[in-house]
Design a protein around this motif. Structure first.
Motif, PDB file in Angstrom:
ATOM      1  N   GLU A   5       0.834  -1.202   0.000  1.00  0.00           N
ATOM      2  CA  GLU A   5       0.000   0.000   0.000  1.00  0.00           C
ATOM      3  C   GLU A   5       0.873   1.260   0.000  1.00  0.00           C
ATOM      4  OE1 GLU A   5      -3.553   2.104   2.685  1.00  0.00           O
ATOM      5  OE2 GLU A   5      -2.831   0.084   3.174  1.00  0.00           O
ATOM      6  N   PHE A   6       1.947   1.234   0.764  1.00  0.00           N
ATOM      7  CA  PHE A   6       2.884   2.360   0.801  1.00  0.00           C
ATOM      8  C   PHE A   6       3.521   2.580  -0.564  1.00  0.00           C
ATOM      9  CE2 PHE A   6       6.952   4.403   1.484  1.00  0.00           C
ATOM     10  CZ  PHE A   6       6.704   5.349   2.478  1.00  0.00           C
ATOM     11  N   GLU A   7       3.925   1.488  -1.207  1.00  0.00           N
ATOM     12  CA  GLU A   7       4.528   1.574  -2.544  1.00  0.00           C
ATOM     13  C   GLU A   7       3.578   2.254  -3.521  1.00  0.00           C
ATOM     14  OE1 GLU A   7       5.764  -1.415  -6.234  1.00  0.00           O
ATOM     15  OE2 GLU A   7       4.383  -2.023  -4.647  1.00  0.00           O
ATOM     16  N   GLU A   8       2.319   1.849  -3.491  1.00  0.00           N
ATOM     17  CA  GLU A   8       1.340   2.394  -4.429  1.00  0.00           C
ATOM     18  C   GLU A   8       1.073   3.870  -4.174  1.00  0.00           C
ATOM     19  OE1 GLU A   8      -1.880  -0.258  -3.683  1.00  0.00           O
ATOM     20  OE2 GLU A   8      -1.100  -1.858  -4.987  1.00  0.00           O
ATOM     21  N   GLN A   9       1.117   4.263  -2.911  1.00  0.00           N
ATOM     22  CA  GLN A   9       0.816   5.656  -2.566  1.00  0.00           C
ATOM     23  C   GLN A   9       2.006   6.594  -2.775  1.00  0.00           C
ATOM     24  OE1 GLN A   9      -0.550   5.428   1.486  1.00  0.00           O
ATOM     25  NE2 GLN A   9      -2.601   4.720   0.925  1.00  0.00           N
ATOM     26  N   ARG A  10       3.222   6.092  -2.504  1.00  0.00           N
ATOM     27  CA  ARG A  10       4.395   6.972  -2.493  1.00  0.00           C
ATOM     28  C   ARG A  10       5.319   6.795  -3.699  1.00  0.00           C
ATOM     29  NH1 ARG A  10       5.289   8.654   2.851  1.00  0.00           N
ATOM     30  NH2 ARG A  10       3.301   8.575   3.969  1.00  0.00           N
ATOM     31  N   GLY A  11       5.182   5.712  -4.442  1.00  0.00           N
ATOM     32  CA  GLY A  11       6.060   5.493  -5.583  1.00  0.00           C
ATOM     33  C   GLY A  11       7.441   5.007  -5.222  1.00  0.00           C
ATOM     34  N   ALA A  12       7.581   4.459  -4.029  1.00  0.00           N
ATOM     35  CA  ALA A  12       8.877   3.914  -3.605  1.00  0.00           C
ATOM     36  C   ALA A  12       9.146   2.592  -4.320  1.00  0.00           C
ATOM     37  CB  ALA A  12       8.889   3.701  -2.095  1.00  0.00           C
ATOM     38  N   LEU A  13      10.412   2.237  -4.453  1.00  0.00           N
ATOM     39  CA  LEU A  13      10.800   0.961  -5.071  1.00  0.00           C
ATOM     40  C   LEU A  13      10.573  -0.156  -4.069  1.00  0.00           C
ATOM     41  CD1 LEU A  13      12.336  -0.441  -7.533  1.00  0.00           C
ATOM     42  CD2 LEU A  13      14.342  -0.335  -6.023  1.00  0.00           C
ATOM     43  N   PHE A  14       9.716  -1.111  -4.419  1.00  0.00           N
ATOM     44  CA  PHE A  14       9.440  -2.217  -3.511  1.00  0.00           C
ATOM     45  C   PHE A  14      10.536  -3.275  -3.627  1.00  0.00           C
ATOM     46  CE2 PHE A  14       7.396  -6.303  -2.406  1.00  0.00           C
ATOM     47  CZ  PHE A  14       7.118  -6.014  -1.077  1.00  0.00           C
ATOM     48  N   CYS A  15      11.096  -3.630  -2.490  1.00  0.00           N
ATOM     49  CA  CYS A  15      12.147  -4.644  -2.425  1.00  0.00           C
ATOM     50  C   CYS A  15      11.601  -5.834  -1.652  1.00  0.00           C
ATOM     51  CB  CYS A  15      13.396  -4.090  -1.741  1.00  0.00           C
ATOM     52  SG  CYS A  15      14.134  -2.676  -2.594  1.00  0.00           S
ATOM     53  N   HIS A  16      11.266  -6.888  -2.379  1.00  0.00           N
ATOM     54  CA  HIS A  16      10.662  -8.061  -1.761  1.00  0.00           C
ATOM     55  C   HIS A  16      11.682  -8.784  -0.886  1.00  0.00           C
ATOM     56  CE1 HIS A  16       8.367 -11.778  -1.333  1.00  0.00           C
ATOM     57  NE2 HIS A  16       7.332 -11.143  -1.857  1.00  0.00           N
ATOM     58  N   ALA A  17      11.191  -9.432   0.152  1.00  0.00           N
ATOM     59  CA  ALA A  17      12.093 -10.141   1.057  1.00  0.00           C
ATOM     60  C   ALA A  17      12.752 -11.338   0.393  1.00  0.00           C
ATOM     61  CB  ALA A  17      11.343 -10.587   2.309  1.00  0.00           C
ATOM     62  N   TYR A  18      12.041 -11.971  -0.582  1.00  0.00           N
ATOM     63  CA  TYR A  18      12.619 -13.204  -1.138  1.00  0.00           C
ATOM     64  C   TYR A  18      12.124 -13.588  -2.527  1.00  0.00           C
ATOM     65  CZ  TYR A  18       8.183 -14.931   0.825  1.00  0.00           C
ATOM     66  OH  TYR A  18       6.864 -15.091   1.151  1.00  0.00           O
ATOM     67  N   ASP A  19      11.214 -12.829  -3.139  1.00  0.00           N
ATOM     68  CA  ASP A  19      10.631 -13.303  -4.395  1.00  0.00           C
ATOM     69  C   ASP A  19      10.669 -12.268  -5.512  1.00  0.00           C
ATOM     70  OD1 ASP A  19       9.518 -15.349  -5.927  1.00  0.00           O
ATOM     71  OD2 ASP A  19       7.450 -14.789  -5.464  1.00  0.00           O
ATOM     72  N   GLN A  20      11.844 -11.730  -5.775  1.00  0.00           N
ATOM     73  CA  GLN A  20      12.106 -10.914  -6.962  1.00  0.00           C
ATOM     74  C   GLN A  20      13.367 -11.448  -7.614  1.00  0.00           C
ATOM     75  OE1 GLN A  20      12.237  -7.038  -5.090  1.00  0.00           O
ATOM     76  NE2 GLN A  20      10.318  -6.401  -6.056  1.00  0.00           N
ATOM     77  N   PRO A  21      13.447 -11.421  -8.937  1.00  0.00           N
ATOM     78  CA  PRO A  21      14.611 -12.002  -9.609  1.00  0.00           C
ATOM     79  C   PRO A  21      15.945 -11.463  -9.101  1.00  0.00           C
ATOM     80  CG  PRO A  21      12.898 -11.527 -11.217  1.00  0.00           C
ATOM     81  CD  PRO A  21      12.432 -10.938  -9.914  1.00  0.00           C
ATOM     82  N   GLU A  22      16.032 -10.143  -8.907  1.00  0.00           N
ATOM     83  CA  GLU A  22      17.299  -9.562  -8.465  1.00  0.00           C
ATOM     84  C   GLU A  22      17.644  -9.976  -7.036  1.00  0.00           C
ATOM     85  OE1 GLU A  22      15.153  -6.715 -11.261  1.00  0.00           O
ATOM     86  OE2 GLU A  22      14.660  -7.811  -9.422  1.00  0.00           O
TER      87      GLU A  22
END
Length: 311
Positions: free
Chosen positions: A134-151
């Protein structure tokens, strides 16, 4: 699916940002079959998570996807938040980290020391995750997943590259603690079938074990002493796909075995580690994993962000 080449790219990207952690030879009757301990708890921020955090943020910076004012947002039981806060500070961008209200005080204090704005939400990772999205959608911050993003997964996989180089053919099997599956998936891609990877989970947090049995990611109930770091209800898609494709097997360990292993590491090696990190030692000491004759095993000790007062 994540490829070995993705891990090679990650290693090049994060070079100079993280530590090359030691591979310590051991010959201990208390750890039958174990020839090495990979001391990733000595990594910056105290866990392997810094590797994925830097890879995620640097890749986004290269692609023009990291806004210097909005910064990054992460949801975490603590360790992923620490890593992403540290990386954000190194890159000069703000970090907002959402953690469960019952996150260990030592991790919350360290998050704030890294300059992150800490949001305490709910009682488990899923609650913090929803708030971070919800914060990401409101503020436009880059979401950094704890364990499930390719990078993130590829960054974790750089441990596998290091191990291959350090072991020089002297390790057959690596035991890896499993929470959301990013670590085991990344390392499996990193070692590229040169070393057998075995996942170790608490009996009360069997996300990968249950998912491999079902043939797809399935949600599980989580609880127990290691839930703060390994308590993912649903294994990540990336980690699951890699583990399933490479034939990764898992074993589970009970609460008493985890507590014993953590205390044993302190008594015998003066290593203060998290309950989650102690699961690999528990697997060997409890007999959950029994090596074949001559099998040379390494254990990945993955995290040290713990309160040492109860050791």
């Amino acid at each position: 699916m994540l490829q070995h080449s993705d891990v090679l790219d990650a290693a090049a990207r994060i070079a100079g940002r993280i530590r090359r952690t030691p591979l310590m030879p051991v010959n201990d009757p208390g750890l039958p079959g174990v020839t090495h301990l990979k001391l990733e708890q000595l990594q910056v921020t105290g866990t392997f998570k810094a590797r994925g955090a830097f890879n995620r943020q640097l890749a986004a910076l290269e692609a023009g996807e990291l806004d210097a004012e909005a910064g990054i947002v992460a949801a975490s039981g603590g360790n992923a938040g620490l890593a992403n806060a540290y990386a954000a500070a190194a890159l000069g961008v703000p970090a907002n980290v959402f953690v469960p209200g019952n996150a260990p005080a030592v991790k919350v204090a360290k998050l704030r020391a890294y300059g992150a704005v800490v949001h305490l939400v709910g009682t488990e990772y899923s609650h913090a995750y929803e708030a971070a999205i919800e914060f990401e959608e409101q503020r436009g911050a880059l979401f950094c997943h704890a364990y499930d993003q390719p990078e993130i997964v590829a960054g974790a996989g750089t441990i596998g590259l290091e191990l291959i180089d350090q072991a020089a053919g002297g390790v057959d099997t690596l035991l890896v603690a499993v929470g959301g599956g990013g670590l085991v998936g990344g390392i499996t891609a990193g070692v590229d079938r040169k070393i057998k990877v075995v996942g170790v989970e608490p009996e009360l947090c069997p996300s990968l074990t249950a998912s491999l049995a079902a043939g797809r990611p399935v949600e599980v109930e989580v609880s127990g002493v290691a839930a703060d770091s390994l308590g993912a209800r649903l294994v990540g898609t990336i980690g699951f796909e890699v583990a399933a494709a490479h034939g990764v097997s898992t074993v589970t360990v009970g609460e008493a075995a985890i507590l014993d292993a953590r205390s044993w590491l302190w008594r015998n090696y003066r290593m203060a580690v998290e309950h989650g990190a102690a699961t690999v030692v528990a697997a060997v000491r409890s007999g959950a994993y029994v090596p074949a004759p001559g099998e040379r095993m390494a254990l990945l000790v993955c995290g040290a962000n713990t309160d040492p007062s109860d050791l």
